[in-house]
Scaffold this motif. Structure first.
Motif, PDB file in Angstrom:
ATOM      1  N   UNK A  23       0.827  -1.212   0.000  1.00 11.99           N
ATOM      2  CA  UNK A  23       0.000   0.000   0.000  1.00 11.99           C
ATOM      3  C   UNK A  23       0.857   1.257   0.000  1.00 11.99           C
ATOM      4  N   UNK A  24       0.698   2.116  -1.018  1.00  6.25           N
ATOM      5  CA  UNK A  24       1.414   3.388  -0.987  1.00  6.25           C
ATOM      6  C   UNK A  24       0.859   4.277   0.129  1.00  6.25           C
ATOM      7  N   UNK A  25       1.678   5.169   0.661  1.00  5.51           N
ATOM      8  CA  UNK A  25       1.203   6.136   1.650  1.00  5.51           C
ATOM      9  C   UNK A  25       0.634   7.354   0.919  1.00  5.51           C
ATOM     10  N   UNK A  26      -0.634   7.708   1.162  1.00  8.21           N
ATOM     11  CA  UNK A  26      -1.269   8.795   0.402  1.00  8.21           C
ATOM     12  C   UNK A  26      -0.594  10.158   0.582  1.00  8.21           C
ATOM     13  N   UNK A  27      -0.155  10.483   1.802  1.00  3.75           N
ATOM     14  CA  UNK A  27       0.475  11.789   2.027  1.00  3.75           C
ATOM     15  C   UNK A  27       1.818  11.859   1.307  1.00  3.75           C
ATOM     16  N   UNK A  28       2.619  10.803   1.429  1.00  2.00           N
ATOM     17  CA  UNK A  28       3.901  10.784   0.715  1.00  2.00           C
ATOM     18  C   UNK A  28       3.658  10.868  -0.791  1.00  2.00           C
ATOM     19  N   UNK A  29       2.610  10.186  -1.242  1.00  2.00           N
ATOM     20  CA  UNK A  29       2.251  10.241  -2.662  1.00  2.00           C
ATOM     21  C   UNK A  29       1.965  11.663  -3.118  1.00  2.00           C
TER      22      UNK A  29
ATOM     23  N   UNK B 161      -3.408  20.906   0.561  1.00  2.00           N
ATOM     24  CA  UNK B 161      -3.258  20.759   2.007  1.00  2.00           C
ATOM     25  C   UNK B 161      -2.958  19.303   2.331  1.00  2.00           C
ATOM     26  N   UNK B 162      -1.968  19.081   3.196  1.00  6.41           N
ATOM     27  CA  UNK B 162      -1.707  17.718   3.667  1.00  6.41           C
ATOM     28  C   UNK B 162      -1.650  17.725   5.196  1.00  6.41           C
ATOM     29  N   UNK B 163      -2.096  16.634   5.790  1.00  8.31           N
ATOM     30  CA  UNK B 163      -2.014  16.495   7.238  1.00  8.31           C
ATOM     31  C   UNK B 163      -0.847  15.563   7.575  1.00  8.31           C
ATOM     32  N   UNK B 164       0.182  16.080   8.280  1.00 14.92           N
ATOM     33  CA  UNK B 164       1.331  15.233   8.622  1.00 14.92           C
ATOM     34  C   UNK B 164       0.931  13.988   9.416  1.00 14.92           C
TER      35      UNK B 164
ATOM     36  N   UNK C 190       5.336   2.723   9.376  1.00 18.58           N
ATOM     37  CA  UNK C 190       4.319   3.132   8.401  1.00 18.58           C
ATOM     38  C   UNK C 190       4.679   2.508   7.055  1.00 18.58           C
ATOM     39  N   UNK C 191       3.672   1.991   6.354  1.00 17.77           N
ATOM     40  CA  UNK C 191       3.912   1.310   5.079  1.00 17.77           C
ATOM     41  C   UNK C 191       3.959   2.302   3.919  1.00 17.77           C
ATOM     42  N   UNK C 192       4.988   2.145   3.081  1.00 16.27           N
ATOM     43  CA  UNK C 192       5.062   2.865   1.802  1.00 16.27           C
ATOM     44  C   UNK C 192       5.289   1.813   0.721  1.00 16.27           C
ATOM     45  N   UNK C 193       5.093   2.203  -0.528  1.00 11.47           N
ATOM     46  CA  UNK C 193       5.292   1.235  -1.611  1.00 11.47           C
ATOM     47  C   UNK C 193       6.760   1.237  -2.049  1.00 11.47           C
TER      48      UNK C 193
ATOM     49  N   UNK D 166       7.473   4.268  -4.105  1.00 13.43           N
ATOM     50  CA  UNK D 166       7.659   5.496  -3.322  1.00 13.43           C
ATOM     51  C   UNK D 166       9.060   5.558  -2.718  1.00 13.43           C
ATOM     52  N   UNK D 167       9.531   4.410  -2.206  1.00 10.75           N
ATOM     53  CA  UNK D 167      10.893   4.381  -1.648  1.00 10.75           C
ATOM     54  C   UNK D 167      11.917   4.708  -2.727  1.00 10.75           C
ATOM     55  N   UNK D 168      11.754   4.089  -3.888  1.00 10.82           N
ATOM     56  CA  UNK D 168      12.708   4.330  -4.978  1.00 10.82           C
ATOM     57  C   UNK D 168      12.678   5.791  -5.418  1.00 10.82           C
ATOM     58  N   UNK D 169      11.484   6.375  -5.457  1.00 14.37           N
ATOM     59  CA  UNK D 169      11.360   7.784  -5.852  1.00 14.37           C
ATOM     60  C   UNK D 169      12.086   8.689  -4.853  1.00 14.37           C
TER      61      UNK D 169
END
Ligand SMILES: [Zn+2]
Length: 260
Positions: free
Chosen positions: A162-168, A188-191, A227-230, A233-236
């Motif tokens: 699952x990608x993280x929406x805020x990081x996305x 707007x993003x919520x940390x 927290x899970x990232x894809x 996202x990590x590679x980016x």
């Protein structure tokens, strides 16, 4: 080689330009060049500038390897998060990707003290080690109280489906070159979306900034739940900065408290 030198010069110019910016907690008051490898790497930070002497002489430095911990007393104050959506303001500092918080908005409370969120940024791999292991990436949320005392909340990332929406959302707006920044008042993003569901389990100890000038007296809160990232996202994120990680520093008798 010429390109490498030019890139370094730009990165260092960026540090200088941002040094007067209060949101740039990584290198306040100095334009001195430092990096994560070679002759200006972590082993040499103290020689680069008189202002960086704590990087070598300090006895309570960060990051650390979290191995032997002690249960916190029951009456130890627990951290409380008070985050709300804020407009995107991203900086490429030359050392990390950093988000400048909106002054007076997001904060945390520990006991009677309120700490305002100043900025957050990412390291890859993660700087703190848990039983000698680093996560592929971490997040440091830097807060300051009214007197300027710092509190950093560290979040570890794991790679999953699952990608993280805020990081996305942030990835779309990250400035490519050192020294660049980008503001998007419409976004707007919520940390809070970068934090784990469980914020009550953490380790805490007294440490320092992990970048020059390595100032001490920083309260660290190391959240246990990752927290899970894809993978993408990590590679980016690694495409911007990889190995912006200071080596582990000696504990020198400091206690690490485990808070449930
Ligand atoms: Zn950091």
């Amino acid at each position: 080689m010429r390109q490498a030198i030019l890139a370094l010069a730009l990165a260092c110019a960026a540090s200088g330009a941002l040094a007067d910016d209060a949101t740039h907690a990584h290198a306040p008051g100095s334009a001195s060049h430092w990096t994560y490898s070679g002759t200006s790497g972590p082993e040499h930070w103290a020689q680069i500038s008189e202002a960086f002497h704590t990087c070598e002489s300090g006895r309570a430095e960060s990051p650390i390897d979290i191995r032997s911990t002690k249960k916190a007393p029951a009456d130890t104050p627990r951290i409380q998060f008070s985050y709300e959506p804020v407009p995107v303001h991203l900086l490429n500092t030359g050392h990390a990707i950093q988000f400048a918080a909106t002054p007076g908005k997001d904060s945390v409370t520990l006991g009677d003290t309120r700490y305002q969120l100043v900025q957050f940024h990412f390291h890859s791999p993660g700087e703190e080690r848990f039983a000698s292991r680093a996560s592929p990436m971490d997040l440091h949320l830097v807060h300051a109280d009214a007197s300027g005392k710092l509190l950093v909340v560290a979040v570890q990332f794991v790679v999953g489906d699952t990608p993280n929406p805020v990081l996305g959302a942030l990835l779309d707006d990250i400035p490519m070159n050192p020294g660049e920044e980008k503001t998007d008042n419409a976004l707007l993003v919520n940390p809070l979306g970068l934090l784990p569901a469980t914020k009550s389990g953490y380790y805490t100890y007294s440490g320092s900034l992990t970048t020059p000038p390595c100032s001490e007296g920083v309260t660290w809160i190391e959240l246990k739940e990752p927290v899970t990232i894809s993978r993408a996202q990590l590679e980016a994120m690694r495409g911007f900065y990889d190995h912006n990680q200071r080596p582990v520093q000696p504990l020198n008798g400091r206690e690490i408290l485990e808070v449930d």
